[in-house]
Structure formats: C-alpha cells, structure tokens
Design a protein around this motif. Structure first.
Motif, mmCIF file in Angstrom:
data_model
loop_
_atom_site.group_PDB
_atom_site.id
_atom_site.type_symbol
_atom_site.label_atom_id
_atom_site.label_comp_id
_atom_site.label_asym_id
_atom_site.label_seq_id
_atom_site.Cartn_x
_atom_site.Cartn_y
_atom_site.Cartn_z
ATOM 1 N N ASN A 76 3.578 -6.462 -2.638
ATOM 2 C CA ASN A 76 5.020 -6.634 -2.490
ATOM 3 C C ASN A 76 5.704 -5.449 -3.166
ATOM 4 N N THR A 77 7.014 -5.412 -3.155
ATOM 5 C CA THR A 77 7.725 -4.239 -3.662
ATOM 6 C C THR A 77 7.462 -3.980 -5.142
ATOM 7 N N THR A 78 7.222 -5.023 -5.917
ATOM 8 C CA THR A 78 7.037 -4.832 -7.360
ATOM 9 C C THR A 78 5.600 -4.975 -7.829
ATOM 10 N N GLY A 79 4.702 -5.420 -6.975
ATOM 11 C CA GLY A 79 3.326 -5.619 -7.423
ATOM 12 C C GLY A 79 2.465 -6.287 -6.375
ATOM 13 N N ILE A 80 1.787 -7.346 -6.800
ATOM 14 C CA ILE A 80 0.812 -8.047 -5.962
ATOM 15 C C ILE A 80 1.067 -9.541 -6.048
ATOM 16 N N SER A 81 0.890 -10.223 -4.928
ATOM 17 C CA SER A 81 0.965 -11.677 -4.888
ATOM 18 C C SER A 81 -0.388 -12.230 -4.466
ATOM 19 N N THR A 102 -8.504 -4.662 6.667
ATOM 20 C CA THR A 102 -8.346 -4.956 5.247
ATOM 21 C C THR A 102 -8.475 -3.679 4.425
ATOM 22 N N GLU A 103 -9.517 -2.919 4.677
ATOM 23 C CA GLU A 103 -9.740 -1.683 3.936
ATOM 24 C C GLU A 103 -8.600 -0.689 4.155
ATOM 25 N N GLU A 104 -8.119 -0.591 5.389
ATOM 26 C CA GLU A 104 -7.019 0.321 5.708
ATOM 27 C C GLU A 104 -5.729 -0.124 5.002
ATOM 28 N N TYR A 105 -5.464 -1.415 5.005
ATOM 29 C CA TYR A 105 -4.266 -1.953 4.343
ATOM 30 C C TYR A 105 -4.302 -1.659 2.844
ATOM 31 N N ILE A 106 -5.417 -1.962 2.205
ATOM 32 C CA ILE A 106 -5.535 -1.711 0.764
ATOM 33 C C ILE A 106 -5.420 -0.212 0.477
ATOM 34 N N ALA A 107 -6.085 0.604 1.284
ATOM 35 C CA ALA A 107 -6.053 2.060 1.087
ATOM 36 C C ALA A 107 -4.652 2.645 1.275
ATOM 37 N N ILE A 160 0.960 -16.624 -7.250
ATOM 38 C CA ILE A 160 0.882 -15.968 -8.553
ATOM 39 C C ILE A 160 1.241 -14.508 -8.302
ATOM 40 N N LYS A 161 2.399 -14.102 -8.823
ATOM 41 C CA LYS A 161 2.936 -12.764 -8.562
ATOM 42 C C LYS A 161 2.988 -11.986 -9.871
ATOM 43 N N PHE A 162 2.479 -10.750 -9.840
ATOM 44 C CA PHE A 162 2.447 -9.923 -11.044
ATOM 45 C C PHE A 162 2.588 -8.456 -10.651
ATOM 46 N N ASN A 163 2.979 -7.634 -11.636
ATOM 47 C CA ASN A 163 3.187 -6.213 -11.364
ATOM 48 C C ASN A 163 1.879 -5.439 -11.315
ATOM 49 N N ASN A 164 1.035 -5.627 -12.323
ATOM 50 C CA ASN A 164 -0.227 -4.886 -12.435
ATOM 51 C C ASN A 164 -1.324 -5.827 -12.904
ATOM 52 N N PRO A 191 0.015 2.573 -2.690
ATOM 53 C CA PRO A 191 0.033 3.624 -3.720
ATOM 54 C C PRO A 191 -0.743 3.168 -4.960
ATOM 55 N N GLU A 192 -1.245 4.118 -5.714
ATOM 56 C CA GLU A 192 -1.860 3.789 -6.999
ATOM 57 C C GLU A 192 -0.749 3.440 -7.982
ATOM 58 N N PRO A 193 -0.952 2.542 -8.935
ATOM 59 C CA PRO A 193 -2.201 1.864 -9.270
ATOM 60 C C PRO A 193 -2.445 0.587 -8.467
ATOM 61 N N LYS A 194 -1.486 0.231 -7.582
ATOM 62 C CA LYS A 194 -1.612 -1.001 -6.801
ATOM 63 C C LYS A 194 -2.891 -1.007 -5.967
ATOM 64 N N ARG A 195 -3.237 0.149 -5.388
ATOM 65 C CA ARG A 195 -4.443 0.246 -4.555
ATOM 66 C C ARG A 195 -5.689 -0.146 -5.343
ATOM 67 N N GLY A 196 -5.857 0.433 -6.519
ATOM 68 C CA GLY A 196 -7.020 0.118 -7.350
ATOM 69 C C GLY A 196 -7.045 -1.344 -7.768
ATOM 70 N N ASP A 197 -5.874 -1.875 -8.115
ATOM 71 C CA ASP A 197 -5.791 -3.293 -8.491
ATOM 72 C C ASP A 197 -6.192 -4.188 -7.318
ATOM 73 N N MET A 198 -5.705 -3.845 -6.126
ATOM 74 C CA MET A 198 -6.035 -4.661 -4.949
ATOM 75 C C MET A 198 -7.516 -4.542 -4.588
ATOM 76 N N GLN A 199 -8.105 -3.364 -4.743
ATOM 77 C CA GLN A 199 -9.547 -3.217 -4.492
ATOM 78 C C GLN A 199 -10.343 -4.085 -5.465
ATOM 79 N N THR A 200 -9.932 -4.086 -6.736
ATOM 80 C CA THR A 200 -10.602 -4.910 -7.740
ATOM 81 C C THR A 200 -10.454 -6.388 -7.407
ATOM 82 N N LEU A 201 -9.250 -6.810 -7.065
ATOM 83 C CA LEU A 201 -9.016 -8.211 -6.713
ATOM 84 C C LEU A 201 -9.808 -8.605 -5.472
#
Length: 143
Positions: A81-86, A7-12, A116-120, A15-25
C-alpha cells in the motif's frame, strides 16, 4: 504468465525496502503454509477497472455469502500500500479477535478485523505475525 511469475514480478516492482520486506514475508508465508495454493489478484474487477491494490494470496477457503452462494478465495493475502504492507487473514468471524489477541504484541502495526498493516518489517515482531497467520488459518479451517 503463471501465478508464480505474476507474484515475483509484482514483488520485484516494489521500491526498496518494501521489496525486500515483501520477499521475506512471501518466504515466511510459504513456510507457514507449505504446498498452499498461490493466488495473484491484480486488483481489477470484471469490467477491468482497478478496484483494489494487487494481492498475493495463499491457501484457500470458501466464502459463504448471505444469498447462499459461495466462492473460493485465498485465506492469507499480502499487498503493498502507499505507506507499507498489509497482511490479510480472511475468514475469521470474530472481527475483534486479531486486534485483541495480537495487537499489543505485534509492534508498530494497525490491526483491524482481518488486516495487519505496517510500514516496515523491522517495525513488527515477525514471530507474532507468523502466530497470527497460523492461528487465523486454523480458525478459518475449523469453521
């Protein structure tokens, strides 16, 4: 490699800012579902072919198939995903429930039957996302 490390490797690897958003989520979901089972699905089928994006899963419920078989699976999933996070909230039988209940309040997100899919993260109201996750898990556990 254990599930936490995967999980940690996948999130890491995002790319930013997706990485930070996924860590927060990830932290928020673990707070919503303390002590839940953590899953990591690499997106490969039994033959090793890629069939979906990798997913981090949280919690557990039993999927009941039409042929009578069952399978344990995660209740809440998170995927890049290609545009954000699901965010996936699985097990809700009413496929209109999430969109009707949370679609207008959540912000700039596409809300479907279980996704629920969003960009940021800044595009959505995280309190509404948390409410949708709590509600979805509660509904799934009632079924």
């Amino acid at each position: 490699m254990n599930v936490q490390q995967q999980t940690e490797e996948y999130i890491a690897s995002q790319p930013e800012p997706k990485r930070g958003d996924m860590q927060t989520l990830h932290r928020h979901i673990l707070q919503i579902l303390p002590g839940c089972k953590l899953w990591f699905e690499d997106g490969r089928n039994a033959e090793g072919r890629i069939v979906s994006n990798p997913n981090v899963g949280y919690g557990s419920y039993t999927i009941k198939y039409a042929n009578g078989t069952t399978r344990e699976f995660f209740q809440v999933g998170m995927s890049a995903n290609t545009t954000g996070i699901s965010i996936y909230i699985l097990g809700i039988k009413d496929k209109k429930y999430l969109a009707q209940t949370y679609g207008k309040e959540i912000g700039k997100a596409n809300v479907t039957g279980y996704c629920i899919k969003f960009n940021n993260l800044k595009d959505i109201n995280i309190d509404i996302l948390e409410a949708a996750i709590r509600d979805g898990v509660e509904i799934t556990n009632e079924n």
